[in-house]
Design an enzyme around this catalytic site. Structure first.
Site, short mmCIF file in Angstrom:
data_model
loop_
_atom_site.label_atom_id
_atom_site.label_comp_id
_atom_site.label_asym_id
_atom_site.label_seq_id
_atom_site.Cartn_x
_atom_site.Cartn_y
_atom_site.Cartn_z
N PRO A 1 0.83 -1.21 0.00
CG PRO A 1 -0.20 -1.18 2.10
CD PRO A 1 0.74 -1.94 1.24
CD GLU A 2 3.61 4.96 -3.45
OE1 GLU A 2 4.08 6.06 -3.76
OE2 GLU A 2 3.88 3.90 -4.04
#
Length: 65
Positions: free
Chosen positions: A2-3
């Site tokens: 996840p970013e």
């Protein structure tokens, strides 16, 4: 992996930003089941005179407070 990208007006301390990123990382670890090393968080800060709400820059709004 996840970013997360956070856009916000400048003005918070480094400690506040670090605390926020730690809390977000913990939430992603808990809810997505990822390892902390997989989480990327980036903060984009805009100068107060470059961000506007309701027709007034954040700098103008800050001066009235």
């Amino acid at each position: 992996m996840p970013e997360i990208t956070i856009n916000m007006a400048a003005g918070r301390t480094d400690e506040q930003k670090k605390g926020m990123m730690i809390d977000i990382t913990a939430a992603l670890v808990k809810n997505l089941g990822v390892e902390p090393d997989a989480v990327i968080i980036q903060i984009n800060e805009a100068p107060l005179q470059h961000k506007m709400k309701g027709g007034k820059t954040y700098l103008e709004r800050q001066r009235k407070a």
